[in-house]
Design a protein around this motif. Structure first.
Motif, mmCIF file in Angstrom:
data_model
loop_
_atom_site.group_PDB
_atom_site.id
_atom_site.type_symbol
_atom_site.label_atom_id
_atom_site.label_comp_id
_atom_site.label_asym_id
_atom_site.label_seq_id
_atom_site.Cartn_x
_atom_site.Cartn_y
_atom_site.Cartn_z
ATOM 1 N N VAL A 166 33.170 -14.596 1.341
ATOM 2 C CA VAL A 166 32.122 -15.612 1.206
ATOM 3 C C VAL A 166 32.605 -16.714 0.265
ATOM 4 N N GLY A 167 32.258 -17.952 0.608
ATOM 5 C CA GLY A 167 32.437 -19.078 -0.294
ATOM 6 C C GLY A 167 31.085 -19.727 -0.526
ATOM 7 N N GLN A 168 30.668 -19.834 -1.782
ATOM 8 C CA GLN A 168 29.344 -20.378 -2.097
ATOM 9 C C GLN A 168 29.484 -21.720 -2.810
ATOM 10 N N TYR A 169 28.760 -22.718 -2.298
ATOM 11 C CA TYR A 169 28.873 -24.090 -2.808
ATOM 12 C C TYR A 169 27.528 -24.805 -2.751
ATOM 13 N N GLU A 170 27.362 -25.820 -3.587
ATOM 14 C CA GLU A 170 26.245 -26.743 -3.375
ATOM 15 C C GLU A 170 26.549 -27.528 -2.106
ATOM 16 N N ILE A 171 25.707 -27.322 -1.096
ATOM 17 C CA ILE A 171 25.887 -28.022 0.176
ATOM 18 C C ILE A 171 24.523 -28.440 0.711
ATOM 19 N N HIS A 172 24.434 -29.702 1.072
ATOM 20 C CA HIS A 172 23.256 -30.283 1.712
ATOM 21 C C HIS A 172 23.692 -31.632 2.266
ATOM 22 N N PRO A 173 22.860 -32.367 2.976
ATOM 23 C CA PRO A 173 23.325 -33.627 3.576
ATOM 24 C C PRO A 173 23.876 -34.647 2.596
ATOM 25 N N TRP A 174 23.496 -34.563 1.328
ATOM 26 C CA TRP A 174 23.994 -35.501 0.323
ATOM 27 C C TRP A 174 25.188 -34.939 -0.447
ATOM 28 N N CYS A 175 25.647 -33.792 -0.031
ATOM 29 C CA CYS A 175 26.851 -33.184 -0.613
ATOM 30 C C CYS A 175 27.409 -32.207 0.426
ATOM 31 N N PRO A 176 27.949 -32.721 1.534
ATOM 32 C CA PRO A 176 28.267 -31.875 2.681
ATOM 33 C C PRO A 176 29.515 -31.008 2.543
ATOM 34 N N ARG A 177 30.480 -31.443 1.771
ATOM 35 C CA ARG A 177 31.714 -30.676 1.544
ATOM 36 C C ARG A 177 32.358 -30.188 2.847
ATOM 37 N N GLU A 178 32.490 -31.060 3.809
ATOM 38 C CA GLU A 178 33.019 -30.668 5.106
ATOM 39 C C GLU A 178 34.448 -30.141 5.021
ATOM 40 N N LEU A 223 15.595 -29.182 5.836
ATOM 41 C CA LEU A 223 16.868 -28.990 5.143
ATOM 42 C C LEU A 223 17.413 -27.576 5.342
ATOM 43 N N ILE A 224 16.549 -26.588 5.298
ATOM 44 C CA ILE A 224 17.007 -25.219 5.524
ATOM 45 C C ILE A 224 17.489 -25.052 6.958
ATOM 46 N N ARG A 225 16.756 -25.670 7.883
ATOM 47 C CA ARG A 225 17.154 -25.589 9.284
ATOM 48 C C ARG A 225 18.512 -26.270 9.504
ATOM 49 N N TRP A 226 18.724 -27.407 8.859
ATOM 50 C CA TRP A 226 20.018 -28.104 8.929
ATOM 51 C C TRP A 226 21.129 -27.155 8.511
ATOM 52 N N SER A 227 20.910 -26.467 7.397
ATOM 53 C CA SER A 227 21.923 -25.549 6.881
ATOM 54 C C SER A 227 22.197 -24.415 7.867
ATOM 55 N N LEU A 228 21.149 -23.857 8.437
ATOM 56 C CA LEU A 228 21.315 -22.772 9.408
ATOM 57 C C LEU A 228 22.079 -23.249 10.638
ATOM 58 N N GLN A 229 21.758 -24.432 11.119
ATOM 59 C CA GLN A 229 22.423 -24.928 12.322
ATOM 60 C C GLN A 229 23.872 -25.325 12.061
ATOM 61 N N LYS A 230 24.214 -25.551 10.796
ATOM 62 C CA LYS A 230 25.611 -25.779 10.443
ATOM 63 C C LYS A 230 26.375 -24.452 10.380
ATOM 64 N N GLY A 231 25.640 -23.340 10.480
ATOM 65 C CA GLY A 231 26.269 -22.029 10.390
ATOM 66 C C GLY A 231 26.378 -21.496 8.978
ATOM 67 N N TYR A 232 25.687 -22.146 8.033
ATOM 68 C CA TYR A 232 25.734 -21.732 6.638
ATOM 69 C C TYR A 232 24.637 -20.717 6.332
ATOM 70 N N VAL A 233 24.745 -20.093 5.173
ATOM 71 C CA VAL A 233 23.701 -19.208 4.666
ATOM 72 C C VAL A 233 23.014 -19.940 3.512
ATOM 73 N N PRO A 234 21.863 -20.566 3.754
ATOM 74 C CA PRO A 234 21.177 -21.272 2.674
ATOM 75 C C PRO A 234 20.538 -20.298 1.685
ATOM 76 N N LEU A 235 20.465 -20.745 0.426
ATOM 77 C CA LEU A 235 19.908 -19.922 -0.645
ATOM 78 C C LEU A 235 18.772 -20.666 -1.334
ATOM 79 N N PRO A 236 17.664 -20.911 -0.622
ATOM 80 C CA PRO A 236 16.544 -21.619 -1.252
ATOM 81 C C PRO A 236 15.915 -20.792 -2.356
#
Length: 281
Positions: A166-178, A223-236
């Motif tokens: 697992v790699g855990q990072y701050e990721i959201h549309p304003w910090c995508p870290r592609e 935002l959570i849905r965005w994360s899921l559709q990117k294939g990420y595991v969001p941690l709200p």
């Protein structure tokens, strides 16, 4: 495709990780037990804590009190930057295991890459030993830049042992870290997204409000849905019961490809610390 809070991804370690985690970052210890128990009652099966959060004991107590089989709940903790290095990390791991009192920890991460190469690799060595002893099931990293990931991968390949699950990072549309996400995905490493709600600092953004209106959802749910559709595991995270529930109600809609594209923003604005950029050695 994830269909519920109980949906999982397969880790390279062979274990399963639920697709949404309940974060307890900055959740006071005297609140953590109650809100974690509420999250478990609402269907969450993944709790993300850390030694530095000061609430390992309380969030793990909620797991024990939930009445759910231990095997159904995924619990994460992290080695803090203040205890990097082999001996320090061994101490941190034992303290986290004792605080949680859960038989084993599902996932242990290196919280950040600070301390230099020797400290990072020594910390990883301690994690591998704990995994071999059955104290930890899966290993991973948080906030590692690509240079640190390359360094660790080389160490593992040269006989250091373990595998990055697992790699855990701050990721959201304003910090995508592609770039980081692509490095991880190309190696079948699951990407976790912390602060997926941008700490509620972007809820009034027009693009987000428009999508919320279109799908009759809240900006947080989008935002959570965005994360899921990117294939990420969001941690709200939340300490409010209604929002803990709201953050779980994200499996009954899907953002179109056009709407996903609308959240490709030309901006890099993390809201937390940023070791990915700040840790240069």
């Amino acid at each position: 495709m994830a269909t519920s809070l109980q949906s999982t991804y397969k880790l390279v370690s062979g274990f399963e990780i639920p697709v949404v985690g309940f974060g307890v970052y900055q959740t006071p210890a005297d609140v953590a037990e109650r809100v974690t128990l509420k999250a478990l009652e609402l269907g969450y099966r993944h709790v993300d804590s850390a030694k530095v959060y000061g609430n390992e004991k309380e969030s793990a107590t909620a797991i024990r009190q939930s009445g759910l089989p231990r095997s159904q709940i995924f619990y994460t903790s992290k080695v803090p930057k203040s205890l990097m290095g082999y001996e320090n990390a061994k101490q941190a791991i034992e303290e986290s295991i004792a605080a949680a009192n859960l038989e084993y920890i599902d996932l242990m991460l290196i919280h950040a890459p600070y301390g230099g190469k020797e400290a990072r690799l020594g910390t990883w060595r301690a994690l591998v030993e704990a995994q071999k002893a059955g104290k930890i099931r899966s290993l991973g990293v948080s906030n590692f830049a690509i240079q640190h990931l390359d360094e660790l991968e080389e160490y593992i390949k040269s006989g250091g042992g373990g595998e990055i699950a697992v790699g855990q990072y701050e990721i959201h549309p304003w910090c995508p870290r592609e770039d980081v996400a692509e490095w991880l995905r190309s190696r079948d490493v699951v990407v976790e997204a912390y602060s997926p709600l941008v700490q509620a600092t972007r809820m009034e953004e027009p693009v987000l409000k428009n999508l919320a209106g279109k799908y009759s959802k809240t900006p947080a749910q989008v935002l959570i849905r965005w994360s899921l559709q990117k294939g990420y595991v969001p941690l709200p995270k939340s300490v409010t019961d209604s929002r803990i529930l709201e953050n779980a109600q994200v499996f009954d809609f899907e953002l179109s490809s056009e709407d996903m594209d609308s959240l490709k923003l030309d901006e890099y604005a993390p809201v937390c610390w940023d070791p990915v950029r700040d840790c240069k050695v």
